[in-house]
Motif scaffolding. Sequence first.
Motif: not given
Lengths: 180, 376
Positions: A117-119, B4-5, B10-13
Amino acid sequence: MSSSIASSSSSSSSSSKKEKKISLKTSDGEVFEVEEPVAMQLEIVRSFFADNEDVTEQTVMPLPNVSTAAMHGILEYCRAHEEFRRRMPEAAPEEEVRAFEAGYVDRKSNEELKEMILAANYLNISKLLDFLTGVAAKRIENKSVEYVRAFFGVENDFTPEEEANLRREYEWAFEGVDED
Amino acid sequence: MEERIPDDLIVDLLRRLPKKSLFRFKCVSMGLQAFITRYYNQKLILSSPSSFQSIDLDASMIKKAVKLDFPIQSPNEFKAIASCNGLLCIQIKEVGLVLWNPSTGRYRRVPPSNPSLGFGFGFNHSINDFIIVNLIDDEERSDRLGDLVEVYSARTDSWQQKGTLPWQVINIDTVKSQLGFFVNGALYWKINYINNLDLIPNEDFIFNSDAAESAILCFDIVGEKFNVILTPREVDNEPNFDLGVFGERLCMLHHQNEGHIHMWALEDGEAKGMQNWIKLMRIPRLEDVPTNKYLAPVCFMSNGDILLNLRKKTDGIDYERVKFKQFNKTGCREKTFLLYSPDEQMYKEYKVRGLRYFDKEITYTENIVAPLGDAI
């Protein structure tokens, strides 16, 4: 740490029939030679090559925020989608895409998923990011508070009283939660 | 390397999670709690003719009414409000219709429309567009043809004529200062409707209200089609009902003579296109309601309780027939809002701090991903 894969793939590129390749270097120094249409799915790469006139085919683009492991995952997804697009340019074969995507994420641990996800976020591949975020949401949807703490890597910063109060207030939301 | 994400991810998730998960995850950390509270809480927007205030319905512990700054300078007289996907549509006397996003403060004046019998505000999900339906009040109308209809699109920022109402519709009930009821891609209005064609003797027939009954007009936004929904057989010919949206369903609130409220919900039937009424619940009479007021259900709370408002009887509902018992106690006169718990079958107080005068209320959920981007 130099990589044997990088050198072997660069030697094979000369033998392939003039398909243009783009060199991408991951955070741990490995160089990936990626077919142009696949690399162009990475928005950050597309704009790098569009905005810089002095880049040549020999230019190696550094991607300091992407690990080699994540890059393998990213390219697997992008190559599969390029293949779908090439075979059916009008409309993707939806069932096949879904089957591929399901198998693709099934093999990934939460840590791998997060790294991807980060990538995908850094590389700006909106389609993949949207897909992975949806997968992550499904994974945590029915999980416990503790599971989600571990997933996001966040500390519990409530006092025991505060947490107990919240749990009481939202008691109904704790019914039927999966085992971790 | 543990990274960290980022917050926007995080909002989108979280946006993809059902309400139940969100409420559970409020216990994860203070940061996540703040996120969820900020972006996903159901709010109640209250409006008087000259001001707006909002209450965070899911706030833990203390509920506070907060004043909202309306961007268009006074003098404004707010006549009606509607809410949909994070936007409010407000009808202002002598100004017309205004779309307003209270989270960003942006607004847009809607171009002038034809004279109106009633408006409706909704969302076309197939093309991500906010729409306003105007049931045109056409004085030239022939009784057999039905009124014209125009639809405003926020995307094109213009009105377009879209056919006519079924001719049997003779009156739109807009007394509730609401702009239609939007739910599941359709808009609903309470209407008077000629159902029994035998009552129309000849071509010179002039509609009179004896021949009409109360029914519900439905406008399917994507299909741009009207149809009329009759009330459940048990409530035939009963004008004493309000409409409302509860738990993503259109509901009919039938006020009984004894002061009880029967709540009916419109559900999709087994056959395609068929809809049935099911009786959702009965809200019992509250003993000490003042004679000039009545209890109006507002919305479901996240725990299934129902929020009710003590509303003044100033509108078209035939309240002579709704006989509330008179009581001397001042008990509930001070409380504007109450909760009714269907599980415990009892009323509870719902205290809100800093509440000022209001005469209209509507539920509202913030939408951080504005479907029209910066347009509004």
